[in-house]
Design an enzyme around this catalytic site. Sequence first.
Site, PDB file in Angstrom:
ATOM      1  N   ASP A  85       0.820  -1.221   0.000  1.00  9.66           N
ATOM      2  CA  ASP A  85       0.000   0.000   0.000  1.00  9.66           C
ATOM      3  C   ASP A  85       0.853   1.271   0.000  1.00  9.66           C
ATOM      4  OD1 ASP A  85       0.727   0.594   2.708  1.00  9.66           O
ATOM      5  OD2 ASP A  85      -0.864  -0.735   3.425  1.00  9.66           O
ATOM      6  N   GLU A 104       7.781  -6.540  -3.006  1.00  8.66           N
ATOM      7  CA  GLU A 104       6.341  -6.817  -2.911  1.00  8.66           C
ATOM      8  C   GLU A 104       6.037  -7.932  -3.896  1.00  8.66           C
ATOM      9  OE1 GLU A 104       3.342  -5.878  -1.294  1.00  8.66           O
ATOM     10  OE2 GLU A 104       2.505  -7.295  -2.746  1.00  8.66           O
ATOM     11  N   ASP A 154       6.078  -5.860   6.515  1.00  9.85           N
ATOM     12  CA  ASP A 154       4.701  -5.366   6.590  1.00  9.85           C
ATOM     13  C   ASP A 154       3.818  -6.362   5.861  1.00  9.85           C
ATOM     14  OD1 ASP A 154       2.382  -3.913   6.747  1.00  9.85           O
ATOM     15  OD2 ASP A 154       2.978  -2.428   5.249  1.00  9.85           O
ATOM     16  N   THR A 156       0.655  -9.617   5.775  1.00  8.60           N
ATOM     17  CA  THR A 156      -0.761  -9.800   6.091  1.00  8.60           C
ATOM     18  C   THR A 156      -0.899 -10.817   7.214  1.00  8.60           C
ATOM     19  OG1 THR A 156      -0.846 -11.458   4.374  1.00  8.60           O
ATOM     20  CG2 THR A 156      -1.523  -9.246   3.767  1.00  8.60           C
TER      21      THR A 156
END
Lengths: 280, 380
Positions: A85, A104, A154, A156
């Site tokens: 994000d 990512e 970072d 989930t």
Amino acid sequence: MKYFKETLYDAICQEFRVDKMYFEQKTDHQHLMIFHNAMLGRVMTLDGIVQTTEADEFMYHEMLTHVPILAHGAVKKLLIIGGGDGGILREVLKHDAIDVTQVEIDKAVIDMAVEYLPKHSDSAYDNPRANIIIDDGMAFVKDCSEKFDVIIVDGTDPIGPGEVLFTEDFYAHCKNCLNEDGVIVTQNGVPFLQIEEVKNTHQRLGQHFTDATFYTVAVPTYYGGLMTLAWASNNVELRQVSLEILEQRFKEAKLNTRYYNPAIHLASFALPQYIVNQLD
Amino acid sequence: MTTTARTVIYGASEDDCRFYQSSVEKHGSPLLLFDSSKLKQQYRSLQQALPNVDLFYAIKALPQIDVLKVIDELDAGFDVASSGELDILLGLKVGGRRTIHTHPIKSDKDIRDALRFGSTTFVIDNLDELKKLQPYRGRIGILLRVSFRSENAKVDLSKKFGCTEDEVANIIFQAEQLGLHIKGLSFHVGSQVETSDKHVAAIQSCRDMMLELNQKAKAPLSILDIGGGFPGNYALQSIDIMKFCQPIRDALASLPEDWHIYAEPGRYLIAPAVTCVTTIIGKSMRYGMPWYYLDDGVYGSFSGKIFDHAEYPLQVLKEGETSPSVLAGPTCDSIDIIDEQIELPELKIGDFIIGHQMGAYTAATRTRFNLLKEAKFIVL
Ligand SMILES: Cc1ncc(COP(=O)(O)O)c(C=O)c1O
């Protein structure tokens, strides 16, 4: 009218009114939504779990970013795993001297966030100091020959695509990509409701780092009280930096923050006893 | 297993004849014709017959996307038994909180898939299964399935699953020790039961067990899942579901008001909503009897004859003098016979045989044997 009901726990759930749906995607085994809520602004959910909201993302992103950077004091190279994000990247780039690599797994997440959650990355993806790599975080740290001062994970929820980022193997590879004085921090869930995660992470990080602990931040939409951020390093002094030094670094960095400050930095390492009890 | 005599309808209205004819002209044969209004009607009848019971459609009965869409529109819940079933719901954007995962035996992957989907209610019936759930204990709620054997059900579902009543207290105790919360009991008295006696007896036993357990349990049991079993109408004599459920309602009325009651109906909801159209593609005289070969059989839409012990009501569109005949399916296997002794008028190649009440456990269990084309699913 549509509502989003979080599906993390059987006995309780938080519910958000969906005021406007911006984006909804069901891919193989994955359900992603970005919608507007009158109180929280834009909200992103993945597989029935709140990932981030515009209203309270600053608490999470500032604490996951500035605590390790200011504790270290001389970060030159920093690695972000996940964080599609862009919130972490935005915060890291507030520090002029740092070169960032972000890994990512899914380019689509970045594209989607840039389009539908633009305030999170705030143009950070256009910054030349950011080196964006589309790859599996596990594969990247396994093959990586570079060394970093800070790694920020970072990810989930551990049930789902981010699962591998909670494994002992992953932490071992991260250690190999860290400088001697380096530190790794990771998102580690809400311990009041997921105490197992604290136990597991502490045990796994403890295999590879002499100092493994947690610090906390209370993010309102990560329902359940305090959230733990895992902290691991081979230099225990990193979390014993004095308030004066932190204040000096904070001033020098000219940070404009809404949650982070040196006092909360130090205080966030104080853990309530129900968490401490899991650390032996 | 007692096989009920098959119901056969001879003749059809002109409208019906024209309807089947035009359906086949348009879509080919064989067909499964889905009448969503019938499904809605069944759902509402069952809701009326079981007020205050949350209904979770047992997807396994017919996991067809058009069917699930209607269930979704009705705002009903979904009873899920596998990751494959969850995948279909994912496509429909059904939220996890409207589902319960009822398969008593699961792999870790099944559990994780369900949690990722947002399905947090799981069913267990033994200690090994309980231990599998321990890593997820903070997130989930567990129903303990109890076995109540049923001799008069067409399909006895308590033989393979469910703990005995004697085991209940120990499993609840062990769960507490492991930090897992068992939030209630469930049972399945068997599919296609003739009366609701077994439901009633099981409800009463569960109520007594739960009340007793609640005197000691740390967290009270507050959910009773009464499963499925509500009958399909294979005899085509109108089933009065209000009347069938009257004893169940009475039994449920004796439960504490703050308990939640679930049911997992499959057959009752979907059986009457699907009609099968098959065509005679060949005929011969064997052993002095006419044999008619259809384009669908027990490896296809009539698979429930084998797996579900069902004899579907059949309809021939013609009337006339009948003689004992054989109806066979299209595969080369000799087990592929729908009826060995059915009174039929003389039929020709191209005539239709209509199968009624063919929604539940029909297409759901068909095979790909002979790679025959499966019946096309048509939404009316
Ligand atoms: C666990 C469970 N729930 C519900 C059902 C649906 O039963 P019925 O079709 O009799 O309503 C079944 C059928 O096999 C089942 O196994």
